[in-house]
Design a protein around this motif. Structure first.
Motif, PDB file in Angstrom:
ATOM      1  N   UNK A   9       4.179  -6.386  -6.561  1.00  7.44           N
ATOM      2  CA  UNK A   9       3.495  -5.601  -7.587  1.00  7.44           C
ATOM      3  C   UNK A   9       3.072  -6.460  -8.774  1.00  7.44           C
ATOM      4  N   UNK A  10       3.605  -7.690  -8.874  1.00  9.03           N
ATOM      5  CA  UNK A  10       3.138  -8.603  -9.907  1.00  9.03           C
ATOM      6  C   UNK A  10       1.700  -9.037  -9.619  1.00  9.03           C
ATOM      7  N   UNK A  11       1.300  -8.904  -8.356  1.00  6.95           N
ATOM      8  CA  UNK A  11      -0.085  -9.172  -7.967  1.00  6.95           C
ATOM      9  C   UNK A  11      -0.879  -7.872  -7.850  1.00  6.95           C
ATOM     10  N   UNK A  12      -0.306  -6.901  -7.160  1.00  3.64           N
ATOM     11  CA  UNK A  12      -1.037  -5.672  -6.857  1.00  3.64           C
ATOM     12  C   UNK A  12      -1.434  -4.910  -8.114  1.00  3.64           C
ATOM     13  N   UNK A  13      -0.620  -4.985  -9.160  1.00  2.00           N
ATOM     14  CA  UNK A  13      -0.882  -4.188 -10.354  1.00  2.00           C
ATOM     15  C   UNK A  13      -1.868  -4.837 -11.308  1.00  2.00           C
ATOM     16  N   UNK A  14      -2.179  -6.127 -11.093  1.00  2.00           N
ATOM     17  CA  UNK A  14      -2.957  -6.854 -12.094  1.00  2.00           C
ATOM     18  C   UNK A  14      -4.288  -7.398 -11.578  1.00  2.00           C
ATOM     19  N   UNK A  15      -4.450  -7.444 -10.274  1.00  2.00           N
ATOM     20  CA  UNK A  15      -5.625  -8.104  -9.719  1.00  2.00           C
ATOM     21  C   UNK A  15      -6.610  -7.096  -9.144  1.00  2.00           C
ATOM     22  N   UNK A  16      -7.893  -7.399  -9.272  1.00  2.00           N
ATOM     23  CA  UNK A  16      -8.919  -6.544  -8.688  1.00  2.00           C
ATOM     24  C   UNK A  16      -9.112  -6.832  -7.208  1.00  2.00           C
ATOM     25  N   UNK A  17      -8.777  -8.035  -6.772  1.00  2.00           N
ATOM     26  CA  UNK A  17      -8.930  -8.390  -5.369  1.00  2.00           C
ATOM     27  C   UNK A  17      -8.001  -7.543  -4.510  1.00  2.00           C
TER      28      UNK A  17
END
Length: 459
Positions: free
Chosen positions: A298-306
């Motif tokens: 979620x450190x990626x899923x919550x912040x990235x548009x990709x």
């Protein structure tokens, strides 16, 4: 007039003293260090840094933690050698503790942040990090070095830490150093890991930050200090490690569900596949817990548009394993004429990992909830947790020695604590057992056993 360089320095960032002088200054205690966060990872880090430098102030907002550390006691359990090390360091004056982060920041010139990053729903909560960084900024001096070990979403140092330090201190960003240096420790072996089980990663905001970070960590670790190209890359390293493990475990869990349809032991197939050096499939199980792997995607899923469909799907597969275990148990109980709302079931192990008194994201939680919602009477036992912690789950806690007195229909092994090896299965009436960790051998009993990844292994 003498042109000899000073024999000691107090700050590392921007220092033109010879490398040997900087290292000697650090290890002699001339460079004061502050560690912000004295939790499961922070206190071991503070202790090893104090062991190395002889001049560390540990900071924590919990007065009870500060009081215990100041008294030479370790509030962190389950870390071999830590209580003795803390006692020795405090007695020698090498380690101190305070709940005043601004005062600590004013005194220190190396600041190490190792506070937790939790989730609020699926969003990373950086409030603890922000509070620590604001306090550091209030006491920041030119030449100070800030090292972030807390696991954070990539981009946090550039977007949050650096501007906060500059705003709170009034300094230009080139007046202080900033590097991300991820902790790579495991509960139960933190001291060994910090001292050199794995290479240490450092990635600075600029070349000078990276250089100064190496000066700090090279005396700490017996392993290599590896340089990341920049601070954001270093942040990615830690998150990517966790996401890799989550995706790999999800693959193992998906394959584990083939055991029944193919009538094969998937666990043994994985073992054999892993003899090929390019294959490293992890172990399937009843779920993935802890303060790392379930959080980092979620450190990626919550912040990235990709879009990251593989990462998201893997998290969903692992989150579904407690329900899979519950369905397997309930189905077999029903076939034996025991409906779910009349069944009495014991969960063996509530901590997320053997020997670690930590319940965050433990699969025992959702498993107990699923069964309780079906009307099942659920008990739970865990030798490393006290009754109040076990009582946080949707079940009735029982002591391990009282298990034979329970009138049970089913058991689920959630956490393979070694203490369970002594359980007298023969003294228990015929049970439906779901082995969620491929750790039980009940071949000499009358119990029906389903092992996740192997299928029916007894019965």
């Amino acid at each position: 007039m003498s042109h000899e360089r000073p024999r000691e320095v107090r700050s590392l960032y921007g220092s033109d003293a010879p490398p040997a002088v900087q290292r000697a200054s650090l290890t002699s205690g001339a460079v004061p260090v502050a560690v912000y966060g004295l939790g499961k990872m922070g206190l071991p880090l503070a202790a090893v840094l104090a062991e190395t430098t002889g001049n560390v102030t540990g900071v924590d907002i919990d007065p009870a933690v500060v009081e215990r550390v100041s008294a030479g006691e370790s509030p962190v359990d389950g870390e071999p050698g830590l209580p003795e090390l803390v006692s020795e360091l405090v007695a020698a004056g090498d380690l101190r503790a305070t709940s005043d982060p601004v005062a600590a920041a004013s005194d220190a010139s190396v600041h190490v942040v190792i506070v937790p990053t939790v989730l609020r729903g699926t969003d990373p909560d950086l409030s603890s990090l922000a509070a620590a960084v604001e306090s550091i900024g209030a006491g920041l001096d030119p030449g100070d070095l800030v090292l972030v070990e807390s696991t954070v979403p990539p981009g946090t140092c550039a977007d949050v830490v650096e501007p906060t330090l500059a705003a709170e201190s009034g300094l230009s960003t080139d007046a202080f150093g900033l590097a991300f240096c991820p902790e790579r420790t495991k509960s139960g072996r933190a001291l060994a890991d910090i001292r050199g089980t794995h290479p240490k990663i450092v990635g600075g905001r600029d070349i000078e930050s990276t250089r100064a970070a190496r000066v700090v960590y090279e005396p700490v670790t017996s392993n290599d200090v590896l340089v990341a190209p920049d601070v954001t890359t270093a942040e990615c390293v830690k998150v990517f490690e966790g996401v890799y493990r989550d995706v790999n475990i999800a693959l193992a869990n998906e394959l584990a569900r083939l055991a029944d349809e193919l009538a094969v032991d998937v666990n043994r197939a994985i073992d054999l596949a892993n003899t090929q050096p390019f294959c490293d499939i992890h172990d399937p199980g009843v779920g993935v817990g802890g303060h790392c792997i379930p959080y980092y995607p979620f450190f990626l899923l919550s912040r990235l548009e990709t879009p990251l469909p593989l990462t998201r799907r893997a998290r969903g597969i692992n989150d579904a394993m407690p329900s899979f275990a519950a369905r397997t148990l309930v189905q077999e109980l029903d076939e034996r004429g025991v409906p779910a709302d009349e069944a009495r079931v014991l969960l063996l192990g509530l901590a997320y990992r053997p020997g670690v008194a930590e319940t965050r994201k433990s699969p025992a939680g959702p498993l107990a909830t699923v069964l309780s919602e079906l009307g099942t009477t659920v008990y739970g036992t865990d030798p490393v947790l006290d009754e109040s912690t076990a009582g946080e789950f949707d079940l009735t806690p029982v002591a391990l020695e009282d298990v034979p007195e329970l009138d049970l229909d089913g058991v689920v092994l959630v956490t393979a604590h070694p203490e369970f090896d002594g359980l007298d299965w023969g003294a228990l009436e015929e049970l439906v057992v779901v082995d969620g960790r491929d750790a039980l051998d009940l071949s000499g009993t009358d119990h029906w056993v389903y092992t996740i990844g192997s299928g029916v292994t007894n019965g």
